[in-house]
Design an enzyme around this catalytic site. Structure first.
Site, short mmCIF file in Angstrom:
data_model
loop_
_atom_site.label_atom_id
_atom_site.label_comp_id
_atom_site.label_asym_id
_atom_site.label_seq_id
_atom_site.Cartn_x
_atom_site.Cartn_y
_atom_site.Cartn_z
N TYR A 6 47.85 18.22 25.08
CA TYR A 6 46.96 19.92 24.90
C TYR A 6 45.95 20.05 24.52
O TYR A 6 46.12 19.31 22.99
CB TYR A 6 47.81 20.75 26.04
N ARG B 126 39.97 17.09 18.44
CA ARG B 126 41.41 15.74 18.31
C ARG B 126 42.35 15.81 19.72
O ARG B 126 43.19 15.36 19.54
CB ARG B 126 41.96 17.17 18.01
N LYS C 290 48.81 16.56 20.32
CA LYS C 290 49.26 17.74 20.08
C LYS C 290 49.72 17.75 21.72
O LYS C 290 48.97 17.62 22.81
CB LYS C 290 48.11 18.73 20.46
N GLU D 209 55.61 23.94 8.59
CA GLU D 209 54.41 24.62 9.70
C GLU D 209 55.47 25.33 11.35
O GLU D 209 56.85 25.48 10.86
CB GLU D 209 53.95 23.84 10.54
N1 PLP Z 1 50.87 23.64 14.28
C1 PLP Z 1 51.56 24.02 15.34
C2 PLP Z 1 52.41 22.68 15.55
C3 PLP Z 1 50.44 24.22 16.04
O1 PLP Z 1 50.77 24.07 17.51
C4 PLP Z 1 49.19 24.83 15.99
C5 PLP Z 1 48.05 25.62 17.29
O2 PLP Z 1 48.87 25.05 18.41
C6 PLP Z 1 48.46 25.19 15.14
C7 PLP Z 1 49.61 24.63 14.53
C8 PLP Z 1 47.30 26.31 14.74
O3 PLP Z 1 46.64 24.85 14.89
P1 PLP Z 1 44.79 25.94 15.63
O4 PLP Z 1 44.54 25.77 14.00
O5 PLP Z 1 44.27 24.07 15.72
O6 PLP Z 1 45.08 25.81 16.70
#
Ligand code: PLP
Length: 285
Positions: free
Chosen positions: A31, A50, A148, A181
């Site tokens: 997703y 992505r 993702k 993260e």
């Molecule tokens: N890390 C994780 C595990 C995430 O699920 C997300 C966003 O959903 C991010 C980092 C940040 O990604 P983005 O800046 O592309 O929203």
């Protein structure tokens, strides 16, 4: 609300997916979350790229970028939205029970767009509280965080820890004790006037907001260190913030028992990010 399901917009009550969908049975799917400002999806091409990368890493046939983009805009427009939260999901689709993706002839494709609920202004003024989770980030060699995927239990287990401790978000370490993260965000902190953030090699999703913030920092003379950091580096930081598509640049006021002020670099990067959003909104679709 209208939902885009496979090839058409349908009322929400008709937007149903089979109990034999492998997304439901096995979390087999991917997703993206996006944000639209003034009816325009910010960084749409990057999100679609992505999504395509995630699809390719799990050998899933996703619709074409043009199809996805058109479906997103139709969903936004049909629901009369300007400021919107957009989620695109592609699952393996309906198939007999069994892990083999070949059991599913067609992927399931869904676009949800709903009115964006702004985060309280207080969060941006004062920052939010984070805790270090005991749950480790998935090992990149087991389930690569760059995918993702619909498998979010790793992050949900960490989120439960945050909730138990009354925190807004949890930070996960990787299996080697380095910072990785948050459950839905990337972490940044300032040390010796250098902006530090775990590198992709630490086993994180290469956030699209992260990428833009890094480039804005560099363009504005703020040194950036993408690397491997222990939690002590974060505890000793002068400023901390996190990034993601919906929160943008979110200041952090506390990690465990350590407190931080909302600092000038955090405020500056938040402003620069907002300026990018405004700039993009002025560009023709
Ligand atoms: N890390 C994780 C595990 C995430 O699920 C997300 C966003 O959903 C991010 C980092 C940040 O990604 P983005 O800046 O592309 O929203």
């Amino acid at each position: 609300m209208k939902i885009f399901l496979n090839d058409s917009l349908v009322p929400e009550q008709d937007a149903v997916v089979s109990v034999f969908d492998h997304g439901f049975l096995y979390g087999d799917g991917i997703y993206e979350t996006m944000r639209a400002y003034d009816g325009r999806v910010f960084m749409l091409e990057r999100h679609i790229q992505r999504l395509q990368r995630s699809a390719s890493l799990i050998q899933l046939r996703a619709p074409s970028p043009e199809y996805i983009s058109a479906a997103i805009y139709r969903t936004i427009q049909e629901n009369g939205l300007n400021s919107a939260y957009v989620r695109v999901t592609v699952s393996r689709g309906r198939g007999a029970i069994g892990l083999d993706p070949a059991l599913c002839p067609e992927p399931t494709f869904v676009v949800i767009a709903e009115d964006f609920k702004e985060y309280p202004d207080k969060y941006y003024r004062e920052g939010v509280k984070l805790v270090l989770a005991k749950t480790r980030r998935n090992l990149a060699g087991a389930l690569d965080p760059r995918i993702k995927s619909l498998n979010f239990l790793n992050n949900i287990l960490a989120k439960l820890e945050a909730k138990e401790q009354g925190a807004y978000e949890a930070i996960m370490l990787n299996a080697e004790d380095f910072l990785a993260e948050g459950t839905i965000c990337n972490i940044f902190f300032l040390r010796d006037n250098t902006l530090c953030t775990p590198s992709v090699e630490a086993g994180v999703l290469d956030g699209i907001t992260r990428e833009l913030v890094i480039s804005l920092a560099k363009q504005n003379g703020i040194p950036v260190n993408e690397g491997k950091f222990k939690v002590e580096a974060l505890y000793g930081a002068s400023e901390v913030f996190f990034t993601n598509t919906t929160s943008e640049v979110m200041p952090v006021s506390q990690v465990d028992t350590v407190r931080y002020a909302v600092g000038d670099i955090t405020k500056k990067l938040r402003e620069l990010y907002r300026a990018e959003v405004r700039q993009a909104a002025m560009t023709d679709l």
